[in-house]
Design a protein around this motif. Structure first.
Motif, short mmCIF file in Angstrom:
data_model
loop_
_atom_site.label_atom_id
_atom_site.label_comp_id
_atom_site.label_asym_id
_atom_site.label_seq_id
_atom_site.Cartn_x
_atom_site.Cartn_y
_atom_site.Cartn_z
N TYR A 195 18.30 15.12 -1.86
CA TYR A 195 17.66 14.53 -3.03
C TYR A 195 16.33 15.24 -3.25
CZ TYR A 195 14.11 12.07 -0.28
OH TYR A 195 13.03 11.76 0.53
N SER A 240 18.76 -0.43 1.78
CA SER A 240 19.23 0.80 1.14
C SER A 240 19.82 0.46 -0.21
CB SER A 240 20.26 1.52 2.03
OG SER A 240 21.37 0.68 2.28
N CYS A 286 15.21 6.05 -1.38
CA CYS A 286 16.17 6.55 -0.38
C CYS A 286 15.93 5.91 0.98
CB CYS A 286 16.08 8.08 -0.27
SG CYS A 286 14.47 8.71 0.20
#
Length: 405
Positions: free
Chosen positions: A340, A308, A329
């Motif tokens: 997002y 991440s 992401c």
């Protein structure tokens, strides 16, 4: 607890996601009362600024130099040693091995090794002492592919395939020796559990939410922001993809857009290759908050990498809406369109950016949802608590807790 923690780099200054993670976890665990000795092998010398940033959180800071990357010993070992390239670059370090062996003369509640590629000097002393340890793996290194080998010439493709094979063997060898292998994402945890033969707990990447709480982005600014460590090839690829394929399409629709590009080791050749005045070459910015306040969104066109991304978490913590890819992401429990905006296609990313920049209220909604998500799941205090829980699962710690009870 008394913790021996090893690193193949100095965690300050925080010029990369890995360094940021290390620094904040060390600080958070020290604040919880743990006594940490940090053993570092570093390619850069310890300066006074790094010493001042780290020593308040540590019982001891021990820094040993890493041999030069271009040394003959490293070159020969990369080609002929049984270890993969990264493990060779960071291994075969007799002074580090001897210092580690001396430290194992002391009693430790936890021995923590960061990265399988740093493990080679520690393997023999750990076996000699029958010392349990935990290993944290930030990515599944053997699966990174282009992220690890992009800087090698095309003709070296057979070597990269061979080295990936070496790394798969190395991972299995290292993981099976560890008492626990810690992952950063749930997806990586499944792979690490399969390779190690035991469950792999997750300690998430985090962010100092309080540090970014006061940031209010300027959603009408028409400024995009990106940050990366450019010693890491996925960040180089992201900038190249953005400036070659995405920004020209966006500028055709909205010529007022500016793109601020920040980060450590930004190549001078980029400034010469892309000379458009709408590109703001910022370089390393120690505190991003002022620039975040002057930006409308965070644009992370990442096609390579793993784990991440702390850059994405930091943007969300600042209330900046994020436009990115699935890779950008990865490892986060977020929804496209809610937390997002994203796509894998150049033309569609340009369209998303154009539409989002024309709708400040939509940007505000996305930024608010991202900030709430990070605050709930990714503050460093939550990550430290997860790591502390891993410590309590270790057999030696369980025995001590039982005796104290």
């Amino acid at each position: 607890m008394k913790i021996l923690w090893t690193l193949p780099y100095l965690p300050w200054p925080a010029t990369s996601g890995g360094k940021t993670r290390q620094y904040h976890l060390l600080r958070a665990l020290a604040a919880r009362g743990h006594r940490i000795t940090l053993l570092v092998q570093s390619k850069t010398p310890l300066d006074e600024a790094s010493r001042a940033a780290l020593e308040p959180w540590l019982d001891r800071l021990i820094v040993l130099p890493r041999r030069p990357l271009r040394s003959l010993e490293t070159l020969l070992a990369v080609l002929f040693a049984p270890y993969p390239m990264l493990a060779t670059i960071n291994g075969l370090a007799e002074p580090l091995q001897q210092r580690f062996r001396q430290l194992l003369d002391e009693p430790w509640d936890v021995v923590q090794i960061e990265h399988s590629y740093s493990f080679q000097p520690f393997e023999q002393p750990l076996r000699e002492r029958e010392q349990a340890f935990i290993l944290t793996e930030h990515n599944v290194e053997s699966a990174l592919g282009a992220a690890s080998y992009d800087r090698l010439p095309a003709w070296s493709k057979p070597f990269t395939l061979y080295d990936q094979w070496r790394y798969r063997r190395w991972e299995t060898r290292v993981f099976r020796q560890a008492a626990r292998v810690v992952a950063v994402t749930e997806q990586d945890a499944l792979t690490l559990a399969r390779l190690s033969g035991k469950p792999a707990p997750v300690v998430v990447n985090g962010v100092d939410c309080g540090h970014y709480a006061s940031v209010q982005p300027d959603f009408s600014s028409q400024r995009l922001l990106f940050i990366g460590n450019y010693e890491y090839s996925p960040n180089l690829d992201a900038v190249q993809w953005a400036l070659d394929d995405i920004l020209p399409r966006l500028w055709a629709v909205n010529p007022d857009v500016r793109f601020a590009i920040c980060g450590y080791a930004l190549p001078d050749s980029f400034r010469q290759r892309w000379t458009d005045p709408r590109i703001e070459w910022q370089g390393f910015v120690p505190d991003l908050r002022d620039l975040q306040r002057r930006s409308a969104l965070f644009f992370a066109p990442l096609r390579q990498g793993g784990g991440s991304k702390l850059k994405v978490l930091e943007a969300m913590a600042a209330g900046l809406p994020v436009v990115t890819t699935a890779q950008g992401c990865s490892g986060l429990q977020v929804e496209n369109g809610e937390h997002y905006l994203g796509s894998e296609d150049s033309a569609f990313l340009a369209q998303i950016l154009a539409q989002a920049l024309a709708d400040p209220e939509r940007l505000r909604r996305i930024g608010t949802a991202g900030r709430a998500y990070v605050l709930a799941r990714h503050d460093w205090s939550a990550a430290a608590a997860q790591l502390e829980a891993v410590y309590h699962q270790l057999p030696s710690v369980k025995e001590q807790v039982s005796v104290c009870a």
